[in-house]
Enzyme design. Sequence first.
Site, PDB file in Angstrom:
ATOM      1  N   GLY A  10      30.298  39.070  30.159  1.00  0.00           N
ATOM      2  CA  GLY A  10      29.103  40.136  30.564  1.00  0.00           C
ATOM      3  C   GLY A  10      30.013  41.615  30.170  1.00  0.00           C
ATOM      4  O   GLY A  10      30.513  42.081  30.876  1.00  0.00           O
ATOM      5  N   ALA A  11      29.677  41.590  28.973  1.00  0.00           N
ATOM      6  CA  ALA A  11      29.386  42.721  28.360  1.00  0.00           C
ATOM      7  C   ALA A  11      28.292  43.746  27.535  1.00  0.00           C
ATOM      8  O   ALA A  11      28.372  44.615  27.648  1.00  0.00           O
ATOM      9  CB  ALA A  11      29.655  42.366  26.239  1.00  0.00           C
ATOM     10  N   ILE A  15      32.493  47.376  31.943  1.00  0.00           N
ATOM     11  CA  ILE A  15      34.075  47.607  31.459  1.00  0.00           C
ATOM     12  C   ILE A  15      33.555  46.700  29.774  1.00  0.00           C
ATOM     13  O   ILE A  15      34.071  46.913  29.316  1.00  0.00           O
ATOM     14  CB  ILE A  15      35.333  46.712  32.557  1.00  0.00           C
ATOM     15  N   GLY A  16      32.937  45.639  30.420  1.00  0.00           N
ATOM     16  CA  GLY A  16      32.467  44.403  29.023  1.00  0.00           C
ATOM     17  C   GLY A  16      31.329  45.501  28.058  1.00  0.00           C
ATOM     18  O   GLY A  16      32.478  45.481  26.576  1.00  0.00           O
ATOM     19  N   SER A 131      41.351  40.187  39.454  1.00  0.00           N
ATOM     20  CA  SER A 131      40.768  41.346  40.639  1.00  0.00           C
ATOM     21  C   SER A 131      42.836  41.361  41.460  1.00  0.00           C
ATOM     22  O   SER A 131      42.807  40.261  42.132  1.00  0.00           O
ATOM     23  CB  SER A 131      39.928  41.380  41.328  1.00  0.00           C
ATOM     24  N   TYR A 156      34.338  35.246  47.060  1.00  0.00           N
ATOM     25  CA  TYR A 156      35.178  36.451  45.616  1.00  0.00           C
ATOM     26  C   TYR A 156      36.457  36.578  45.176  1.00  0.00           C
ATOM     27  O   TYR A 156      36.407  36.511  43.945  1.00  0.00           O
ATOM     28  CB  TYR A 156      34.695  38.047  45.421  1.00  0.00           C
TER      29      TYR A 156
END
Length: 273
Positions: A10-11, A15-16, A131, A156
């Site tokens: 997820g980069a 934030i990744g 989260s 989620y």
Amino acid sequence: MAGRSVIITGASDGIGASAARTLKKHGERVVIVGRSPEKTKAISDELGVDSFTVDYADFSQVRTLAAALLAKYERIDVLVNNAGLTWNDRTVTKDGHEIIFQVNHLAPFLLTNLLKDRLIASRSSIIFTSSVGHKFGHVNLDDLESERKYSALNAYSISKLENILFMKELARRWGPQGISTAAFHPGNIASHFASEAKGFIYLLYNSPMKYLFLSKPEKGADKLIWLAEGEPGRDWISGEYYYKRKARKPNKEALDPVLAGKLWDISARLVGL
């Protein structure tokens, strides 16, 4: 200690990507993994680092990714399971699983297990982006696919709770072999992870509203960087959930070792391990 191999899923955004920029600047050997070929290549070209593309909604792509990582890297010092999404309507992947459950839990479960021997040999740190929303989740082992009751927010929240359960079970099973694990809450971050959602969630993350209510990716990345660069046992404690760089007590279900063990066993069967 710089110069380590740090793989961040997820980069390609959020934030990744922000963490990848800082870790590269600090001298780490960063490897970015993203879903979008265009966005992943853009970050890869910007930083001059290796990159791989994968769609977590397809287990065959996860297996291909694992094989490629094992072929290229003799060490994996840090694995950051950061990729995730939210959705709107209940959607089933080609592998037959509810998409949030697969992308946020089953796919990182599969990738991590496929990399097991290399991670253990490297005495890796495995970090999960969870989260605070996990506190609203409840894992029903008889309805992991949300067939009986579905809402995007609920699915989620459950997936973020599953991240912590997986993290804790990793610490129990692989910790004696040198693996360290942690999960953290990055904050409510202005990114594109909710691009497939609808309604208020979509508006919040994909309109100028996000700059009023959400934090910049750099703020969330700060926690990820702290864990990735820190030394387990000195800077942070393996098997813990972190909020603002402090170990916090998670949802009580996350502390249930029986639930964690059962979730692991079911997940292994669902991904074909």
